[in-house]
Scaffold this active site. Structure first.
Site: not given
Length: 246
Positions: A14, A16, A177
């Site tokens: 991922d 961000d 996240d």
């Protein structure tokens, strides 16, 4: 804490909150949009909590100041155009690559793993940002939020990344996240390691571990670690680690 024994061949990562803290730029773009519409600025922490399901959802949340908010059609169209224009102006200005990320990516590649960046962020922002912070060099593929019809938590982005890497999903792991990353990874058939550096729509990623009831087992992470550096170390320490491809 260990991962399943397997000859892993690829890692899907991922952007961000996992590779870098992009919330300052996103908050700048959101608050420029809100100022253009005569609305007061939102705190950085609140905008960060609105991140995770793509730009369109962020715009809806930012316009309504509500995690579940939906702006009217005309307000959304105007807000989206303003947000995109403002985000182009600030993309990468204040985003910060987390400590150890370039070295961790290099270690994974040196171990023979193929890497893909998999993000809900639109391609028009993803590619320039990775180039600007000099991370694009590490990825064999980049799959952005508008490359396929469905965004995470749907598995389509991850499956497209596997296709571009010429790998089966079962041979790949996901590092993210948020619950969206966990849901997408498990739906695609990939183990998932979550990092504590991200946003997860304002909630702790530790809520995704063993304390979740059985009916939400698909949202559990296989491991939770402080950062991408620890995630890379965990993957490389897995039994029967990476198969050399290069």
């Amino acid at each position: 804490m260990t991962l399943p024994a397997h000859a892993w061949r690829g890692v899907l990562i991922d952007l961000d909150g996992t590779l870098m803290d992009t919330a300052p730029d996103l908050a700048d773009a959101v608050n420029r949009m809100r100022a253009d519409l005569g609305l007061p600025a939102l705190p950085l922490e609140r905008v960060a909590a609105y991140v995770g399901k793509g730009a369109d959802v962020l715009v809806h949340r930012a316009l309504t100041d509500d995690l579940a908010g939906r702006a009217g059609e005309e307000d959304f169209a105007r807000g989206r155009a303003l947000f995109f224009s403002n985000y182009h102006a600030v993309n990468g200005d204040r985003s910060i690559v987390f400590n150890g990320v370039p070295a961790a990516l290099r270690r994974l590649r040196d171990a023979g793993l193929r890497l893909a960046c998999v993000t809900n962020k639109p391609r028009e922002f993803t590619v320039p940002l990775l180039d600007k912070v000099d991370l694009a060099q590490f990825f064999d593929a980049t799959v952005a939020g508008d490359d396929v019809p469905q965004k995470k938590p749907h598995p389509a982005l991850l499956l497209e990344a596997c296709r571009r890497l010429h790998l089966a999903a079962v041979d790949c792991l996901m590092i993210g996240d948020s619950i969206n990353d966990a849901l997408a990874a498990h739906a695609a058939g990939c183990p998932v390691v979550l990092v504590e550096t991200g946003y997860n729509e304002g909630a702790s990623v530790h809520h995704l571990s063993a304390q979740l009831p059985d009916e939400h087992a698909e949202a559990r992470a296989d491991a939770i670690v402080p950062s991408l550096s620890e995630a890379a170390a965990l993957i490389l320490a897995a039994p029967h680690g990476a198969t050399k491809l290069r």
